[in-house]
Design an enzyme around this catalytic site. Sequence first.
Site, PDB file in Angstrom:
ATOM      1  N   HIS A 126       0.809  -1.209   0.000  1.00  0.00           N
ATOM      2  CA  HIS A 126       0.000   0.000   0.000  1.00  0.00           C
ATOM      3  C   HIS A 126       0.846   1.264   0.000  1.00  0.00           C
ATOM      4  CE1 HIS A 126      -2.989  -2.687   2.394  1.00  0.00           C
ATOM      5  NE2 HIS A 126      -3.086  -2.906   1.104  1.00  0.00           N
ATOM      6  N   LYS A 172       5.843   6.385   7.236  1.00  0.00           N
ATOM      7  CA  LYS A 172       5.327   5.527   8.312  1.00  0.00           C
ATOM      8  C   LYS A 172       6.464   5.080   9.223  1.00  0.00           C
ATOM      9  CE  LYS A 172       1.768   3.525   5.332  1.00  0.00           C
ATOM     10  NZ  LYS A 172       1.279   2.288   4.708  1.00  0.00           N
ATOM     11  N   TYR A 225       1.500   1.896  13.847  1.00  0.00           N
ATOM     12  CA  TYR A 225       2.346   2.784  13.053  1.00  0.00           C
ATOM     13  C   TYR A 225       1.849   4.222  13.088  1.00  0.00           C
ATOM     14  CZ  TYR A 225      -0.944   1.645   9.200  1.00  0.00           C
ATOM     15  OH  TYR A 225      -2.053   1.429   8.424  1.00  0.00           O
ATOM     16  N   ASP A 279      -6.361  -6.104  -1.788  1.00  0.00           N
ATOM     17  CA  ASP A 279      -5.017  -6.582  -2.069  1.00  0.00           C
ATOM     18  C   ASP A 279      -4.988  -7.610  -3.197  1.00  0.00           C
ATOM     19  OD1 ASP A 279      -4.124  -4.851  -0.149  1.00  0.00           O
ATOM     20  OD2 ASP A 279      -3.840  -6.382   1.384  1.00  0.00           O
TER      21      ASP A 279
END
Length: 182
Positions: free
Chosen positions: A62, A72, A132, A169
């Site tokens: 992603h 991130k 995250y 996905d």
Amino acid sequence: MKATRLAIPDVVLFEPKVFGDDRGFFFESFNQHQFEEATGRKVNFVQDNHSRSAKGVLRGLHYQLAPHAQGKLIRVVQGEVFDVAVDIRKSSPTFGQWVGVHLSETNKQQLWIPEGFAHGFLTLSEHVEFLYKTTNYYAPAAEGCIAWNDPTLSINWPLSMQPILSEKDKLGRQLKEAEVFE
């Protein structure tokens, strides 16, 4: 906190100094000053995310495009994952290359993945709690997904079974067809 630049130098692995005894442990999980020194960047985190996944779940690859691109800072607080960052910046000398590391509750390491990278992970333990911080807010219209098994990337996922994928996905695009960073 020890910081190590990986094979793609913009991606940094952080290893905290852990103080433990028979009562448990303590460590500093984030220090803005040390982070900025290690990455060479002044970063403002605006959102924290928390996910839980079962064994064999593969999430990714992603990313979000500009102006909503996200950096991130990733860590695992329960379980273990194989975490991957793919450079999708066309102007980068490492475009199309990937790095992967094992993050776990045991090693307490964190991975910094800057803007311009696709990110994914495979859960290796029965359950994983994944945290995250991001440098930008989630923007569904700016989201992209590259196929986890793109043959041009040849990511060496430590698979022991067919991964469990979300519908999103399953529809990931090949890198050569994906909208990426210039």
